[in-house]
Design a protein around this motif. Structure first.
Motif, PDB file in Angstrom:
ATOM      1  N   HIS A 334       0.822  -1.215   0.000  1.00 56.08           N
ATOM      2  CA  HIS A 334       0.000   0.000   0.000  1.00 56.08           C
ATOM      3  C   HIS A 334       0.855   1.263   0.000  1.00 56.08           C
ATOM      4  O   HIS A 334       0.339   2.348   0.260  1.00 56.08           O
ATOM      5  CB  HIS A 334      -0.941  -0.001   1.210  1.00 56.08           C
ATOM      6  N   ASP A 335       2.128   1.131  -0.285  1.00 58.41           N
ATOM      7  CA  ASP A 335       3.017   2.286  -0.268  1.00 58.41           C
ATOM      8  C   ASP A 335       2.553   3.316  -1.299  1.00 58.41           C
ATOM      9  O   ASP A 335       2.386   2.987  -2.483  1.00 58.41           O
ATOM     10  CB  ASP A 335       4.451   1.841  -0.580  1.00 58.41           C
ATOM     11  N   PRO A 336       2.337   4.571  -0.886  1.00 63.14           N
ATOM     12  CA  PRO A 336       1.805   5.567  -1.816  1.00 63.14           C
ATOM     13  C   PRO A 336       2.731   5.857  -2.991  1.00 63.14           C
ATOM     14  O   PRO A 336       2.252   6.172  -4.082  1.00 63.14           O
ATOM     15  CB  PRO A 336       1.601   6.805  -0.936  1.00 63.14           C
ATOM     16  N   ALA A 337       4.043   5.761  -2.778  1.00 57.84           N
ATOM     17  CA  ALA A 337       4.961   6.001  -3.895  1.00 57.84           C
ATOM     18  C   ALA A 337       4.820   4.918  -4.955  1.00 57.84           C
ATOM     19  O   ALA A 337       4.819   5.193  -6.165  1.00 57.84           O
ATOM     20  CB  ALA A 337       6.404   6.070  -3.391  1.00 57.84           C
ATOM     21  N   LEU A 338       4.679   3.666  -4.516  1.00 57.57           N
ATOM     22  CA  LEU A 338       4.513   2.562  -5.464  1.00 57.57           C
ATOM     23  C   LEU A 338       3.154   2.646  -6.162  1.00 57.57           C
ATOM     24  O   LEU A 338       3.055   2.484  -7.381  1.00 57.57           O
ATOM     25  CB  LEU A 338       4.643   1.231  -4.732  1.00 57.57           C
ATOM     26  N   ARG A 339       2.129   2.880  -5.379  1.00 57.28           N
ATOM     27  CA  ARG A 339       0.792   2.935  -5.974  1.00 57.28           C
ATOM     28  C   ARG A 339       0.624   4.153  -6.884  1.00 57.28           C
ATOM     29  O   ARG A 339      -0.108   4.105  -7.872  1.00 57.28           O
ATOM     30  CB  ARG A 339      -0.270   2.946  -4.875  1.00 57.28           C
ATOM     31  N   GLY A 340       1.331   5.220  -6.556  1.00 52.54           N
ATOM     32  CA  GLY A 340       1.197   6.430  -7.351  1.00 52.54           C
ATOM     33  C   GLY A 340       1.677   6.280  -8.785  1.00 52.54           C
ATOM     34  O   GLY A 340       1.227   7.009  -9.679  1.00 52.54           O
ATOM     35  N   ILE A 341       2.590   5.336  -9.038  1.00 48.80           N
ATOM     36  CA  ILE A 341       3.096   5.129 -10.403  1.00 48.80           C
ATOM     37  C   ILE A 341       2.677   3.780 -10.974  1.00 48.80           C
ATOM     38  O   ILE A 341       3.189   3.346 -12.009  1.00 48.80           O
ATOM     39  CB  ILE A 341       4.624   5.260 -10.454  1.00 48.80           C
ATOM     40  N   GLY A 342       1.738   3.100 -10.298  1.00 46.16           N
ATOM     41  CA  GLY A 342       1.247   1.834 -10.817  1.00 46.16           C
ATOM     42  C   GLY A 342       2.163   0.654 -10.569  1.00 46.16           C
ATOM     43  O   GLY A 342       2.025  -0.390 -11.217  1.00 46.16           O
ATOM     44  N   GLN A 343       3.089   0.787  -9.610  1.00 48.14           N
ATOM     45  CA  GLN A 343       3.999  -0.317  -9.300  1.00 48.14           C
ATOM     46  C   GLN A 343       3.261  -1.464  -8.617  1.00 48.14           C
ATOM     47  O   GLN A 343       3.670  -2.608  -8.690  1.00 48.14           O
ATOM     48  CB  GLN A 343       5.127   0.176  -8.406  1.00 48.14           C
ATOM     49  N   ILE A 344       2.174  -1.149  -7.935  1.00 49.85           N
ATOM     50  CA  ILE A 344       1.233  -2.160  -7.451  1.00 49.85           C
ATOM     51  C   ILE A 344       0.043  -2.081  -8.390  1.00 49.85           C
ATOM     52  O   ILE A 344      -0.672  -1.073  -8.413  1.00 49.85           O
ATOM     53  CB  ILE A 344       0.792  -1.896  -5.994  1.00 49.85           C
ATOM     54  N   GLY A 345      -0.150  -3.115  -9.204  1.00 43.57           N
ATOM     55  CA  GLY A 345      -1.139  -3.019 -10.267  1.00 43.57           C
ATOM     56  C   GLY A 345      -2.265  -4.021 -10.135  1.00 43.57           C
ATOM     57  O   GLY A 345      -2.144  -5.057  -9.469  1.00 43.57           O
TER      58      GLY A 345
END
Length: 405
Positions: A334-345
């Motif tokens: 749920h890291d916002p940096a990862l989710r912000g660029i679609g790294q968690i898809g």
């Protein structure tokens, strides 16, 4: 990688993870699985003490992670009837990707000379445990043995006096790092083929990937002429009070890695509400701060221990120095940096339910990859056989012979 076809004859995670990365980059990855047994990893029901298959669907991160976006064909390579299919798939592929051991490759007719006899321009890629040649070429290995234990990772993170050796931090840890490495090697080989017209082979071992990951310590040990002494993490940093791990009031941890303490000390003191420390005669220059690092580290530890993790996240929001919360894996998801660029898809499983996976870390044009689920066992057999020109009667004959499923 659109337009590139990868033929994968591999099991578990190390080499299949490379195929997953290439599929995420746009390649058509065809995964050959044994017509009866499939990828042996499909038989695993628990890992790290956890169920690896969803109770409500066929979604299984242990398979969907390293096999995302591929197509699966059930093909028994040991049966003569399968050779026509295998050879046509080799002929139409750009990359052959395997982690089978040499004896198995020779028995199944997928050694380098076998494959190159059919397609001399193919990028022949092998992921091994320890080495592509020499006395250990026939020796199998997993990341826990070759990458973690043998390559120095386990010893490096195990504290002095520990009653046990520290395990890998996550399942398939070395496998996934190795898979990304293989994908990069294949990309370079395809580039070389385009420039020179010659297709190189690619060989990568888990031991080699582990040695590369630990190279700084290995290189220092070689220079020192012996194994490096292990620091005591409880002692803190002996020369830099702004580099180390510190416990918060709610028993969470912060990692401070401010490698220029003189530069960051005043800002740190301001952000933690102790501006007087910046002008303390013990710490008012970089030289003094480093000379009195143990004393300063104790003060920093007490300061960090005085507030909760969430309070420090707010206080350090615009601090100049480098730091991070020690997150658990759920928080990483749920890291916002990862989710912000679609790294968690998101992806849709075979039952139509939305699931999530970590995407591969390379992005092109700052665009997140579009994730697709891994294939069900032999899901695309008929589709692939028809693509290479087989009729329905020929397909049925192969099924009756047990060559495909």
């Amino acid at each position: 990688m659109e337009g590139v076809r990868v033929l994968e004859v591999a099991q578990f995670t190390f080499v299949p993870a490379a195929g997953a990365v290439l599929a995420e980059w746009g390649a058509d990855v065809i995964k050959i699985e044994h017509a009866e047994k499939g990828d042996a990893q499909r038989g695993l029901v628990k890992a790290l003490g956890q169920d690896v298959v969803s109770k409500s669907s066929t979604f299984a991160p242990i398979m969907d992670g390293p096999n995302r976006g591929k197509r699966s064909i059930g093909l028994s390579l040991e049966k003569p009837e399968s050779k026509r299919v295998l050879h046509e798939l080799i002929r139409t592929s750009d990359v052959f990707l395997t982690n089978f051991l040499p004896n198995a490759r020779a028995r199944l007719g997928i050694e380098l000379e076998d494959v190159r006899a059919i397609n001399p321009d193919i990028i022949y890629t092998v992921g091994t445990g320890f080495a592509h040649s020499g006395p250990e070429a026939d020796k199998g290995g997993y990341d826990a043995t070759a990458f973690w234990a043998r390559a120095g990772c386990a010893d490096s993170v195990t504290p002095v006096g520990s009653e046990w050796v520290v395990n890998q931090p996550c399942g398939a840890y070395g496998d996934n790092i190795g898979g990304m490495t293989i994908a990069g090697g294949i990309a370079a080989a395809l580039f070389a083929r385009t420039r020179t017209g010659i297709a190189p082979t690619v060989d990568i071992s888990l031991l080699g990937v582990g040695a590369w990951a630990t190279q700084l310590n290995v290189n220092l040990a070689l220079m020192a002429g012996g194994p490096l002494p292990k620091p005591d993490p409880r002692a803190g940093n002996v020369s830099n009070p702004l580099s180390g791990l510190h416990r918060t009031a709610d028993d969470r941890w912060l990692s401070l890695v401010m490698l220029q303490p003189g530069r960051y000390w005043r800002d740190f003191c301001d952000k933690v509400g102790r501006p007087e420390l910046a002008d303390d005669p013990r710490f008012d220059s970089a030289e003094k701060l480093m000379a009195n690092a143990r004393e300063a580290s104790g003060i920093v530890a007490d300061i960090i221990r005085s507030r909760t993790k969430d309070e420090w996240v707010v206080a350090f929001e615009d601090i100049e120095g480098q730091w991070a919360v020690v997150q658990n894996t759920y928080e990483v998801g749920h890291d916002p940096a990862l989710r912000g660029i679609g790294q968690i898809g998101d992806l849709v499983d075979a039952e139509g339910e939305t699931r999530q996976l970590v995407a591969s870390p390379v992005q092109f044009n700052q665009e997140a990859p579009q994730l697709k689920r891994g294939p069900l066992f032999a899901e695309h057999t008929d589709e692939i056989l028809r693509e290479i020109g087989l009729t329905d009667d020929e397909l049925l004959d192969l099924k009756i012979a047990g060559a495909v499923t």
